[in-house]
Write a protein that holds these residues in place. Structure first.
Motif, PDB file in Angstrom:
ATOM      1  N   GLY A  14     -10.798   5.778   6.701  1.00 43.16           N
ATOM      2  CA  GLY A  14     -11.086   4.654   6.486  1.00 43.16           C
ATOM      3  C   GLY A  14     -11.951   4.438   5.012  1.00 43.16           C
ATOM      4  N   ALA A  15     -11.537   5.175   4.033  1.00 46.69           N
ATOM      5  CA  ALA A  15     -11.980   5.137   2.814  1.00 46.69           C
ATOM      6  C   ALA A  15     -11.700   3.915   2.120  1.00 46.69           C
ATOM      7  N   PRO A  16     -12.199   2.920   1.432  1.00 44.94           N
ATOM      8  CA  PRO A  16     -11.433   1.602   0.802  1.00 44.94           C
ATOM      9  C   PRO A  16     -10.137   1.982  -0.038  1.00 44.94           C
ATOM     10  N   VAL A  17      -9.336   1.058   0.060  1.00 45.26           N
ATOM     11  CA  VAL A  17      -8.081   1.060  -0.710  1.00 45.26           C
ATOM     12  C   VAL A  17      -8.369   0.286  -2.008  1.00 45.26           C
ATOM     13  N   PRO A  18      -8.130   1.301  -3.071  1.00 41.06           N
ATOM     14  CA  PRO A  18      -8.503   0.855  -4.367  1.00 41.06           C
ATOM     15  C   PRO A  18      -7.413  -0.383  -4.810  1.00 41.06           C
ATOM     16  N   PHE A  19      -7.932  -1.344  -5.689  1.00 40.27           N
ATOM     17  CA  PHE A  19      -7.190  -2.635  -5.821  1.00 40.27           C
ATOM     18  C   PHE A  19      -5.952  -2.194  -6.562  1.00 40.27           C
ATOM     19  N   TRP A  20      -5.672  -1.154  -7.215  1.00 42.49           N
ATOM     20  CA  TRP A  20      -4.105  -0.780  -7.946  1.00 42.49           C
ATOM     21  C   TRP A  20      -3.490  -0.479  -6.762  1.00 42.49           C
ATOM     22  N   LEU A  21      -3.823   0.378  -5.766  1.00 39.26           N
ATOM     23  CA  LEU A  21      -2.907   0.872  -4.759  1.00 39.26           C
ATOM     24  C   LEU A  21      -2.491  -0.520  -3.762  1.00 39.26           C
ATOM     25  N   ALA A  22      -3.515  -1.343  -3.639  1.00 42.08           N
ATOM     26  CA  ALA A  22      -3.368  -2.524  -2.701  1.00 42.08           C
ATOM     27  C   ALA A  22      -2.187  -3.417  -3.543  1.00 42.08           C
ATOM     28  N   ALA A  23      -2.250  -3.584  -5.061  1.00 43.91           N
ATOM     29  CA  ALA A  23      -1.514  -4.302  -5.599  1.00 43.91           C
ATOM     30  C   ALA A  23       0.133  -3.901  -5.649  1.00 43.91           C
ATOM     31  N   LEU A  24      -0.084  -2.569  -5.362  1.00 45.57           N
ATOM     32  CA  LEU A  24       1.747  -2.069  -5.406  1.00 45.57           C
ATOM     33  C   LEU A  24       2.252  -2.115  -4.222  1.00 45.57           C
ATOM     34  N   GLU A  25       1.317  -2.406  -2.960  1.00 44.99           N
ATOM     35  CA  GLU A  25       2.045  -2.496  -1.508  1.00 44.99           C
ATOM     36  C   GLU A  25       2.750  -3.650  -1.503  1.00 44.99           C
ATOM     37  N   PRO A  26       2.860  -4.772  -1.909  1.00 44.56           N
ATOM     38  CA  PRO A  26       3.905  -5.784  -1.723  1.00 44.56           C
ATOM     39  C   PRO A  26       5.252  -5.498  -2.718  1.00 44.56           C
TER      40      PRO A  26
END
Length: 325
Positions: A14-26
């Protein structure tokens, strides 16, 4: 906390997803879909039925024990199965058929374990189709592909997805923001979904991993029941996808565990076991195959067997028979 530990907290705790990881998902989604479509167009058959055992998350879910159980069950039903593996963690690119005493440094820990436990033909290779063809040339009549859901180039007749019943799909996001290698909708296309531990949901096949004894890696000591270590302090080593599963299993036997989690497929060295005392060391069988060369009398491994309903193996065998006919 190391980077691996931080990723585990993000994916499963449940730790927050950092922006840079979220940006790489798509980006991963687009590249993954394109690669899968290309490989599916180039799918090749190898002349015998193929059963793929895999999962949709990064890391282990219990595939290797299931592959071993499936090989043994198919053999009991009159088939001559062989196993095709990528050989992850080994130096060899393949394709290569394994001998009777494979070197895990060269061919990987999981293929080594499968070969030693089952005695079945095992072939490794980055090119999974070429590895499967080596098996067919050796006389097998069904190929079990270990960890092949994301490799559609090898045409298959049966797909089995294994899910870790404790962690399931973590935060439900795709790499690298989450642990998913495939979108959850991929499960709708598999033939069987096997749940390793936990409470099965509708349509899931339950699987339990049973380990009740410890086997010495060195010396002539006889195997001992895990109950013999109850109340004792031991060092527990696990370089698998979910080390906590191993540690929890030992604690359930009343063992005082000093946990030493390693990354999955960790290349074990003697220095990893310099704990500064003579307490017993219990490890998984997958780790043990990498420790034979430097094993000492402190070291024990805990083999496990996968227990599944016989009707599951009957259903898989029936589909293989239909494909072969």
């Amino acid at each position: 906390m190391d980077s691996s530990g931080r990723i585990q907290r993000i994916w499963y705790e449940g730790a927050p997803v950092p922006f840079w990881l979220a940006a790489l998902e798509p980006v991963y989604r687009v590249l993954h879909a394109a690669t899968q479509a290309r490989r599916a167009r180039d799918a090749e058959r190898v002349g015998v039925p193929v059963v793929v055992v895999g999962n949709v998350v990064a890391g282990g879910a219990g595939k290797t024990p299931l592959v071993i159980a499936l090989v043994e069950a198919l053999r009991a039903r009159g088939f001559a199965p062989g196993v095709a593996s990528r050989g992850y963690g080994g130096r060899e690119r393949g394709p290569l058929r394994l001998g009777a005493t494979p070197d895990p440094v060269r061919v990987g820990d999981e293929p080594t374990l499968i070969r030693r436990r089952t005695g079945a033909e095992v072939a490794i290779g980055r090119d999974r189709v070429a590895a499967a063809r080596l098996l067919v040339a050796s006389g097998v009549d069904v190929v079990v592909a270990d960890d092949g859901l994301q490799n559609p180039r090898l045409a298959r007749d049966v797909e089995i997805c294994v899910i870790d019943g404790e962690r399931r799909f973590g935060n439900g996001r795709m790499l690298p923001a989450g642990p998913l290698r495939d979108p959850p909708q991929r499960l709708a296309r598999v033939d069987f979904t096997v749940l390793n531990g936990g409470q099965p949901r509708e349509g899931e096949v339950p699987m339990r991993l049973i380990g009740e004894s410890a086997v010495p890696l060195a010396g002539d000591t006889a195997p001992l029941p895990l109950a013999a270590f109850a109340g004792r302090r031991v060092h527990a080593v696990a370089g698998i996808g979910n080390p906590d599963r191993f540690f929890s299993a030992l604690r359930a036997h009343g063992i005082e565990v000093v946990a030493h989690p390693f990354p999955d497929h960790h290349a074990c060295a003697a220095s990893d076991f310099a704990f500064g005392d003579d307490a017993p060391v219990l490890m998984t069988e997958k780790d043990a195959v990498k420790c034979i060369a430097f094993a000492d009398t402190r070291m024990w491994h805990v083999p496990v067997r996968a227990e599944l309903p016989e009707c599951f193996f009957d259903a898989v065998a029936a589909r293989i028979g239909a494909a072969a006919g």
